[in-house]
Scaffold this motif. Structure first.
Motif, PDB file in Angstrom:
ATOM      1  N   VAL A   1       0.856  -1.190   0.000  1.00 16.89           N
ATOM      2  CA  VAL A   1       0.000   0.000   0.000  1.00 16.89           C
ATOM      3  C   VAL A   1       0.894   1.242   0.000  1.00 16.89           C
ATOM      4  O   VAL A   1       1.824   1.318   0.809  1.00 16.89           O
ATOM      5  CB  VAL A   1      -0.902   0.034   1.264  1.00 16.89           C
ATOM      6  CG1 VAL A   1      -1.830   1.236   1.228  1.00 16.89           C
ATOM      7  CG2 VAL A   1      -1.686  -1.261   1.415  1.00 16.89           C
ATOM      8  N   PRO A   2       0.634   2.191  -0.894  1.00 18.68           N
ATOM      9  CA  PRO A   2       1.405   3.425  -0.815  1.00 18.68           C
ATOM     10  C   PRO A   2       1.336   3.991   0.615  1.00 18.68           C
ATOM     11  O   PRO A   2       0.237   4.124   1.167  1.00 18.68           O
ATOM     12  CB  PRO A   2       0.727   4.358  -1.820  1.00 18.68           C
ATOM     13  CG  PRO A   2       0.111   3.416  -2.825  1.00 18.68           C
ATOM     14  CD  PRO A   2      -0.349   2.232  -1.992  1.00 18.68           C
TER      15      PRO A   2
ATOM     16  N   GLN B   1      -4.158   6.311   5.668  1.00 22.71           N
ATOM     17  CA  GLN B   1      -5.482   6.686   6.173  1.00 22.71           C
ATOM     18  C   GLN B   1      -6.584   6.228   5.212  1.00 22.71           C
ATOM     19  O   GLN B   1      -7.631   5.768   5.656  1.00 22.71           O
ATOM     20  CB  GLN B   1      -5.571   8.197   6.419  1.00 22.71           C
ATOM     21  CG  GLN B   1      -6.814   8.606   7.183  1.00 22.71           C
ATOM     22  CD  GLN B   1      -6.967   7.888   8.524  1.00 22.71           C
ATOM     23  OE1 GLN B   1      -6.007   7.716   9.270  1.00 22.71           O
ATOM     24  NE2 GLN B   1      -8.172   7.455   8.827  1.00 22.71           N
ATOM     25  N   LYS B   2      -6.346   6.319   3.912  1.00 27.47           N
ATOM     26  CA  LYS B   2      -7.332   5.827   2.940  1.00 27.47           C
ATOM     27  C   LYS B   2      -7.527   4.322   3.101  1.00 27.47           C
ATOM     28  O   LYS B   2      -8.645   3.815   2.977  1.00 27.47           O
ATOM     29  CB  LYS B   2      -6.894   6.147   1.508  1.00 27.47           C
ATOM     30  CG  LYS B   2      -6.991   7.598   1.149  1.00 27.47           C
ATOM     31  CD  LYS B   2      -6.523   7.834  -0.275  1.00 27.47           C
ATOM     32  CE  LYS B   2      -6.551   9.305  -0.617  1.00 27.47           C
ATOM     33  NZ  LYS B   2      -6.059   9.574  -1.960  1.00 27.47           N
ATOM     34  N   PHE B   3      -6.432   3.591   3.363  1.00 24.35           N
ATOM     35  CA  PHE B   3      -6.509   2.151   3.592  1.00 24.35           C
ATOM     36  C   PHE B   3      -7.378   1.856   4.816  1.00 24.35           C
ATOM     37  O   PHE B   3      -8.254   0.987   4.784  1.00 24.35           O
ATOM     38  CB  PHE B   3      -5.103   1.580   3.793  1.00 24.35           C
ATOM     39  CG  PHE B   3      -5.071   0.119   4.136  1.00 24.35           C
ATOM     40  CD1 PHE B   3      -5.207  -0.849   3.156  1.00 24.35           C
ATOM     41  CD2 PHE B   3      -4.897  -0.298   5.453  1.00 24.35           C
ATOM     42  CE1 PHE B   3      -5.178  -2.203   3.473  1.00 24.35           C
ATOM     43  CE2 PHE B   3      -4.869  -1.630   5.787  1.00 24.35           C
ATOM     44  CZ  PHE B   3      -5.011  -2.595   4.794  1.00 24.35           C
ATOM     45  N   ILE B   4      -7.165   2.608   5.887  1.00 17.60           N
ATOM     46  CA  ILE B   4      -7.956   2.415   7.114  1.00 17.60           C
ATOM     47  C   ILE B   4      -9.423   2.727   6.851  1.00 17.60           C
ATOM     48  O   ILE B   4     -10.313   1.962   7.260  1.00 17.60           O
ATOM     49  CB  ILE B   4      -7.383   3.293   8.254  1.00 17.60           C
ATOM     50  CG1 ILE B   4      -5.997   2.772   8.658  1.00 17.60           C
ATOM     51  CG2 ILE B   4      -8.332   3.330   9.452  1.00 17.60           C
ATOM     52  CD1 ILE B   4      -5.209   3.708   9.560  1.00 17.60           C
TER      53      ILE B   4
ATOM     54  N   PRO C   1     -12.500   3.768  -3.785  1.00 15.35           N
ATOM     55  CA  PRO C   1     -11.538   3.071  -4.650  1.00 15.35           C
ATOM     56  C   PRO C   1     -10.537   2.313  -3.789  1.00 15.35           C
ATOM     57  O   PRO C   1     -10.297   2.676  -2.633  1.00 15.35           O
ATOM     58  CB  PRO C   1     -10.859   4.205  -5.417  1.00 15.35           C
ATOM     59  CG  PRO C   1     -11.031   5.404  -4.543  1.00 15.35           C
ATOM     60  CD  PRO C   1     -12.323   5.203  -3.790  1.00 15.35           C
ATOM     61  N   MET C   2      -9.978   1.240  -4.327  1.00 14.99           N
ATOM     62  CA  MET C   2      -8.961   0.498  -3.591  1.00 14.99           C
ATOM     63  C   MET C   2      -7.730   1.393  -3.461  1.00 14.99           C
ATOM     64  O   MET C   2      -7.242   1.904  -4.469  1.00 14.99           O
ATOM     65  CB  MET C   2      -8.603  -0.811  -4.301  1.00 14.99           C
ATOM     66  CG  MET C   2      -9.696  -1.841  -4.214  1.00 14.99           C
ATOM     67  SD  MET C   2      -9.231  -3.534  -4.667  1.00 14.99           S
ATOM     68  CE  MET C   2      -7.985  -3.393  -5.882  1.00 14.99           C
ATOM     69  N   PRO C   3      -7.215   1.577  -2.243  1.00 13.82           N
ATOM     70  CA  PRO C   3      -6.047   2.446  -2.052  1.00 13.82           C
ATOM     71  C   PRO C   3      -4.727   1.702  -2.250  1.00 13.82           C
ATOM     72  O   PRO C   3      -3.713   2.067  -1.684  1.00 13.82           O
ATOM     73  CB  PRO C   3      -6.214   2.915  -0.605  1.00 13.82           C
ATOM     74  CG  PRO C   3      -6.917   1.779   0.057  1.00 13.82           C
ATOM     75  CD  PRO C   3      -7.822   1.180  -0.989  1.00 13.82           C
TER      76      PRO C   3
END
Length: 122
Positions: A11-12, A17-20, A101-103
């Protein structure tokens, strides 16, 4: 014993935070479909190996972190039924309007189902 789905993802780091947020929105769907729990882990101590390691496994770049996640199901039958429903659920489709969107790059995700063979509890 239960059944486990495991995931390793690059994950970049800028997208933590987008992933969380992505996980908080979509992980409850797995619970709704029968999962007992979902764990999302952000790489904190992910060393480089001499032959292979988590970073190489998902081709993580210097700008990416490794996430390690798993879903615990009560059994394989519940997992199989839940995953089938998940694949058909429009809430899991990133192309559906309103869905996040998938992060991360899903093509580099490693995943698999595992039958526990040993369990030790405190």
């Amino acid at each position: 014993m239960s059944y486990i789905d495991g995931f390793v993802i690059a994950v970049p780091t800028a997208n933590k935070q987008k992933f969380i947020e992505h996980a908080r929105q979509l992980d409850p769907i797995f619970i709704e479909l029968g999962a007992l729990r979902v764990i999302e882990g952000w790489g904190d101590d992910v060393p480089d190996g001499k032959v292979t390691d988590f970073r190489r496994a998902v081709q993580a770049t210097a700008e990416e972190s490794v996430a390690f996640s798993w879903i615990e199901w009560p059994d394989k039958a519940t997992r199989d039924a839940g995953m089938k429903k998940m694949m058909e659920d429009p809430r899991m489709d990133p192309s559906t309007p309103g869905n996040p969107p998938m992060p991360f790059d899903g093509k580099r995700m490693i995943f698999g189902g595992f039958e526990p063979v040993v369990e030790v509890k405190a």
